[in-house]
Scaffold this motif. Structure first.
Motif, mmCIF file in Angstrom:
data_model
loop_
_atom_site.group_PDB
_atom_site.id
_atom_site.type_symbol
_atom_site.label_atom_id
_atom_site.label_comp_id
_atom_site.label_asym_id
_atom_site.label_seq_id
_atom_site.Cartn_x
_atom_site.Cartn_y
_atom_site.Cartn_z
ATOM 1 N N UNK A 236 0.832 -1.202 0.000
ATOM 2 C CA UNK A 236 0.000 0.000 0.000
ATOM 3 C C UNK A 236 0.869 1.256 0.000
ATOM 4 N N UNK A 237 1.943 1.241 0.802
ATOM 5 C CA UNK A 237 2.834 2.401 0.855
ATOM 6 C C UNK A 237 3.532 2.625 -0.480
ATOM 7 N N UNK A 238 3.904 1.543 -1.154
ATOM 8 C CA UNK A 238 4.549 1.686 -2.460
ATOM 9 C C UNK A 238 3.590 2.315 -3.461
ATOM 10 N N UNK B 268 1.154 4.307 -2.784
ATOM 11 C CA UNK B 268 0.974 5.719 -2.423
ATOM 12 C C UNK B 268 2.137 6.570 -2.909
ATOM 13 N N UNK B 269 3.354 6.107 -2.689
ATOM 14 C CA UNK B 269 4.520 6.903 -3.093
ATOM 15 C C UNK B 269 4.672 6.899 -4.615
ATOM 16 N N UNK B 270 4.227 5.838 -5.283
ATOM 17 C CA UNK B 270 4.297 5.803 -6.747
ATOM 18 C C UNK B 270 3.376 6.846 -7.357
ATOM 19 N N UNK B 271 2.215 7.085 -6.749
ATOM 20 C CA UNK B 271 1.299 8.080 -7.267
ATOM 21 C C UNK B 271 1.653 9.484 -6.808
ATOM 22 N N UNK C 274 2.046 2.303 -13.099
ATOM 23 C CA UNK C 274 1.147 1.164 -12.918
ATOM 24 C C UNK C 274 1.912 -0.148 -13.019
ATOM 25 N N UNK C 275 2.854 -0.221 -13.948
ATOM 26 C CA UNK C 275 3.652 -1.437 -14.098
ATOM 27 C C UNK C 275 4.446 -1.735 -12.830
ATOM 28 N N UNK C 276 5.009 -0.707 -12.207
ATOM 29 C CA UNK C 276 5.772 -0.913 -10.969
ATOM 30 C C UNK C 276 4.869 -1.429 -9.847
ATOM 31 N N UNK C 277 3.651 -0.902 -9.763
ATOM 32 C CA UNK C 277 2.714 -1.395 -8.749
ATOM 33 C C UNK C 277 2.383 -2.861 -8.998
ATOM 34 N N UNK C 278 2.257 -3.249 -10.270
ATOM 35 C CA UNK C 278 1.989 -4.650 -10.596
ATOM 36 C C UNK C 278 3.166 -5.542 -10.209
ATOM 37 N N UNK C 279 4.387 -5.037 -10.338
ATOM 38 C CA UNK C 279 5.564 -5.819 -9.939
ATOM 39 C C UNK C 279 5.525 -6.113 -8.448
ATOM 40 N N UNK C 280 5.225 -5.104 -7.637
ATOM 41 C CA UNK C 280 5.144 -5.314 -6.184
ATOM 42 C C UNK C 280 3.975 -6.237 -5.842
ATOM 43 N N UNK D 163 10.429 -0.020 6.052
ATOM 44 C CA UNK D 163 10.373 0.347 4.635
ATOM 45 C C UNK D 163 9.013 0.947 4.297
ATOM 46 N N UNK D 164 7.936 0.315 4.787
ATOM 47 C CA UNK D 164 6.602 0.845 4.530
ATOM 48 C C UNK D 164 6.408 2.229 5.115
ATOM 49 N N UNK D 165 6.887 2.431 6.340
ATOM 50 C CA UNK D 165 6.764 3.753 6.962
ATOM 51 C C UNK D 165 7.566 4.794 6.185
ATOM 52 N N UNK D 166 8.754 4.414 5.706
ATOM 53 C CA UNK D 166 9.560 5.344 4.934
ATOM 54 C C UNK D 166 8.892 5.720 3.611
ATOM 55 N N UNK D 167 8.246 4.744 2.961
ATOM 56 C CA UNK D 167 7.540 5.042 1.714
ATOM 57 C C UNK D 167 6.343 5.970 1.955
#
Length: 237
Positions: free
Chosen positions: A25-27, A29-32, A102-108, A224-228
């Motif tokens: 979820x954090x990834x 959020x930071x991706x957008x 979107x592709x990066x979110x799909x990778x995670x 890591x999640x908190x940092x993102x």
């Protein structure tokens, strides 16, 4: 490869599903929040690292191949205009960066699906969201993860049956119609059998779920999640 859990002993397999959900979820959020090329380059390293820690590789992304044509064509469609200059590069670049995000979110997401059993995902959701809403979400997630690979297999079987009966000579529109109708019929058939199976097994909204516990590695994932999340909030504020 399919959208399903792959048993293993990787770092991600040993983590608690709640910490992995937080990172996912954090990834997103930071991706957008970070849409620049520099930000997406940094997130590419994080996404590839997540998939690598789950014991996955490029082959795991093949399950998302249905999205690739849309991601590739979107910049061309966005940049095209009906008059001069006929193509706006800046629009195409912005849309291309959005598609890459979107592709990066799909990778995670692929890393999470590969390293997390369905029962653990359901347990994580029901213990994070209290009451009936959590139970409803948990059941929904469990059914989706279990049924998606089956529905995909049904569509492939229908397409192979069409080709086996010389359907390859039919117009593309007719082939799409036959495969779509056959796939929908199989979906309804599986839904009916699923309802019967749940009734026969005395389906419970709150079954005995696996125990979840944080290990030392989970605290690193939580960090890591908190940092993102912090990176996303800095951009928003």
């Amino acid at each position: 490869m399919t959208l399903s859990y792959a048993p293993g002993d990787s770092v991600a397999h040993r983590l608690d599903p709640r910490s992995k959900l937080l990172v996912q979820v954090a990834f997103a959020a930071v991706a957008y929040a970070h849409t620049t090329s520099r930000g997406l380059a940094a997130l590419t390293v994080v996404a590839v690292g997540c998939l690598w820690l789950a014991g996955g590789g490029p082959s795991d992304l093949w399950a998302y191949r249905f999205a690739f044509p849309f991601l590739l064509l979107a910049p061309l469609v966005a940049g095209a205009t009906l008059g001069t200059p006929w193509f706006r590069v800046e629009r195409a670049i912005d849309t291309g960066l959005a598609g890459y995000r979107v592709l990066l979110v799909l990778v995670v997401a692929a890393a999470y699906v590969r390293s997390t059993p369905v029962r653990e995902s359901r347990a994580a959701i029901q213990r994070t969201v209290p009451g009936k809403p959590g139970q409803f979400l948990g059941v929904g997630v469990a059914l989706v993860f279990r049924l998606l690979p089956l529905l995909k297999r049904d569509l492939l079987a229908t397409r192979e049956a069409v080709h086996a009966r010389s359907g390859g000579s039919l117009p593309l529109r007719d082939r799409f119609r036959i495969v779509a109708v056959g796939g929908i019929n199989r979906v309804f058939g599986r839904a009916d059998r699923l309802g019967t199976a749940l009734s026969a097994r005395c389906f419970a909204w709150n079954p005995t779920l696996p125990r979840l516990s944080f290990s030392r590695g989970d605290y690193g994932a939580l960090g890591v999640g908190a940092g993102l999340f912090a990176a996303a909030l800095v951009t928003v504020v």
